[in-house]
Write a protein that holds these residues in place. Structure first.
Motif, PDB file in Angstrom:
ATOM      1  N   ASN A   1       0.819  -1.215   0.000  1.00 18.57           N
ATOM      2  CA  ASN A   1       0.000   0.000   0.000  1.00 18.57           C
ATOM      3  C   ASN A   1       0.851   1.263   0.000  1.00 18.57           C
ATOM      4  O   ASN A   1       0.470   2.275  -0.596  1.00 18.57           O
ATOM      5  CB  ASN A   1      -0.940  -0.006   1.211  1.00 18.57           C
ATOM      6  CG  ASN A   1      -2.071  -1.010   1.060  1.00 18.57           C
ATOM      7  OD1 ASN A   1      -2.461  -1.350  -0.055  1.00 18.57           O
ATOM      8  ND2 ASN A   1      -2.587  -1.485   2.178  1.00 18.57           N
TER       9      ASN A   1
ATOM     10  N   GLN B   1       0.541   4.461  -2.537  1.00 18.91           N
ATOM     11  CA  GLN B   1       0.402   5.839  -2.063  1.00 18.91           C
ATOM     12  C   GLN B   1       1.461   6.738  -2.696  1.00 18.91           C
ATOM     13  O   GLN B   1       1.170   7.862  -3.112  1.00 18.91           O
ATOM     14  CB  GLN B   1       0.535   5.873  -0.541  1.00 18.91           C
ATOM     15  CG  GLN B   1       0.506   7.269   0.080  1.00 18.91           C
ATOM     16  CD  GLN B   1      -0.894   7.778   0.401  1.00 18.91           C
ATOM     17  OE1 GLN B   1      -1.867   7.046   0.233  1.00 18.91           O
ATOM     18  NE2 GLN B   1      -0.986   9.024   0.847  1.00 18.91           N
TER      19      GLN B   1
ATOM     20  N   SER C   1      -7.609  13.458   5.782  1.00 18.72           N
ATOM     21  CA  SER C   1      -7.987  12.241   5.060  1.00 18.72           C
ATOM     22  C   SER C   1      -8.894  12.593   3.889  1.00 18.72           C
ATOM     23  O   SER C   1      -9.558  13.637   3.884  1.00 18.72           O
ATOM     24  CB  SER C   1      -8.706  11.269   5.988  1.00 18.72           C
ATOM     25  OG  SER C   1      -9.974  11.781   6.347  1.00 18.72           O
TER      26      SER C   1
ATOM     27  N   THR D   1     -13.004   6.705   3.595  1.00 17.11           N
ATOM     28  CA  THR D   1     -11.758   6.625   2.818  1.00 17.11           C
ATOM     29  C   THR D   1     -10.620   7.258   3.614  1.00 17.11           C
ATOM     30  O   THR D   1     -10.520   8.482   3.710  1.00 17.11           O
ATOM     31  CB  THR D   1     -11.903   7.338   1.466  1.00 17.11           C
ATOM     32  OG1 THR D   1     -13.153   7.005   0.888  1.00 17.11           O
ATOM     33  CG2 THR D   1     -10.791   6.939   0.523  1.00 17.11           C
TER      34      THR D   1
ATOM     35  N   THR E   1      -7.342   7.407   3.166  1.00 18.99           N
ATOM     36  CA  THR E   1      -6.125   7.871   2.493  1.00 18.99           C
ATOM     37  C   THR E   1      -5.784   9.298   2.916  1.00 18.99           C
ATOM     38  O   THR E   1      -6.619  10.194   2.867  1.00 18.99           O
ATOM     39  CB  THR E   1      -6.329   7.833   0.966  1.00 18.99           C
ATOM     40  OG1 THR E   1      -6.708   6.513   0.583  1.00 18.99           O
ATOM     41  CG2 THR E   1      -5.052   8.235   0.244  1.00 18.99           C
TER      42      THR E   1
END
Length: 367
Positions: A128, A132, A263, A306, A308
């Motif tokens: 991951n 990213q 995020s 989400t 991220t």
């Protein structure tokens, strides 16, 4: 530094990153099948022949010792001459013997795990952290993106300024695709809708229906693997100004939430609150709101969970919408905040909280 040397230096940096992840995982090879990863690791090369495919006519295999292009004897010389910078070797198999590629991969991995963007046959997914890092664009990628965004916006403006109410949606989409190809941009997605179909569908595939009083044109425009995503409208008469303004306020709230360290879900919740404030609470569930873009039209779509984290160097394409009205551009998050990559200074715009946002083009139908 010359463009050729710049590109080779970018490739060297990316191969070093891949090898660091390879060593950390104790794996034997990284295998990149997708046209998105191919473009990323080759600093803008294309493995696409069929433009709608996720996997192209070549792959990249990276070991600690080698970065090898896996392809067949139909494609190898064209790729070498037209798509690839220095830094790669080739494994070329006859197109009649694809099994030789699999044998080569297994030998290169020396019995250890193969990591892949699209794992198959016992391969493992990419870490991951590497996925990213791909979304954080470097200086040369940002420059390629700026030029793409500017030219995609010009292609959009040219197409809609030519449009007429008696054009079909096919004709409008065709004009958009031609304007993109003329600039060396792949029309990965071109949507067009006239007055009747515009409020009915969020993804209006073009038809033979005439445009009528108004029309929407949507691009996902790809070059060097990067996507510029944008939407514009033309109205042959007065445009729905109140709807535009309400949607711009919702978008402004979402854009303000795009900050390093937040995020992606924080942007979704900001948009959700803005829809509720506008008394359009249900609209957020009627269509996705966009998200991070880059080497895919949407790398990640934002949602309520989400997680991220947002970073400087990421690109974004959000598309808040009501039925029949949408707003969409491509932005880059830089040290000074959001940079609009698809801004066209010649297109009508309004100032919304200090940011120029596109209005509908109002034009008179020919008599």
């Amino acid at each position: 530094m010359t463009p050729v040397r710049q590109r080779a230096a970018e490739v060297a940096d990316k191969l070093a990153l891949l090898r660091a992840h390879l060593a950390a995982a104790g794996a034997g090879a990284i295998r990149l099948r997708g046209v998105d990863w191919f473009a990323w690791v080759t600093a803008g090369g294309s493995s696409a022949v069929l433009q709608t495919t996720d996997e192209g006519v070549a792959e990249v295999l990276v070991t600690l010792e080698e970065a090898c292009i896996l392809t067949d004897d139909i494609e190898a010389e064209r790729l070498r001459a037209e798509e690839l910078p220095d830094g790669f070797t080739f494994h070329i198999e006859p197109w009649t013997e694809p099994e030789l590629r699999e044998r080569y991969v297994q030998n290169a991995a020396a019995g250890r795990t193969v990591l892949s963007d699209r794992p198959a046959n016992g391969e493992q997914p990419l870490p991951n952290a590497l996925r990213q890092r791909r979304m954080v664009l470097g200086p040369d990628e940002r420059e390629r993106y700026r030029l793409l965004g500017r030219e995609a916006a010009e292609a959009m403006s040219d197409s809609l300024r030519r449009a007429r109410p008696d054009w079909t949606e096919f004709e409008l989409a065709g004009a958009g695709a031609e304007a993109l190809w003329r600039r060396g941009i792949h029309p990965a997605l071109v949507l067009a809708a006239g007055a009747r179909r515009l409020p009915a569908w969020r993804h209006p595939i073009p038809t033979a229906e005439p445009l009528g009083a108004r029309a929407m044109l949507v691009f996902c425009a790809r070059r060097h693997g990067l996507y510029a995503n944008l939407t514009r409208f033309v109205s042959f008469g007065p445009a729905p100004l109140d709807e535009q303004r309400a949607l711009m306020e919702i978008e402004a709230t979402g854009l303000a939430a795009i900050q390093p360290g937040k995020s992606l879900s924080a942007v979704y919740h900001a948009l959700e609150a803005a829809y509720k404030h506008a008394d359009r609470e249900a609209a957020i569930r009627e269509h996705h709101q966009g998200g991070i873009t880059g080497y895919r039209a949407r790398e990640i779509v934002t949602g309520p969970t989400t997680a991220t984290l947002l970073e400087e160097g990421m690109a974004f394409a959000f598309n808040p919408s009501f039925a029949g009205v949408k707003i969409e551009e491509t932005f880059l998050l830089g040290p000074d905040g959001l940079e609009n990559l698809t801004f066209d200074p010649g297109w009508p715009a309004a100032d919304v909280h200090g940011r120029k946002r596109p209005l509908w083009l109002e034009t008179q139908a020919p008599s």
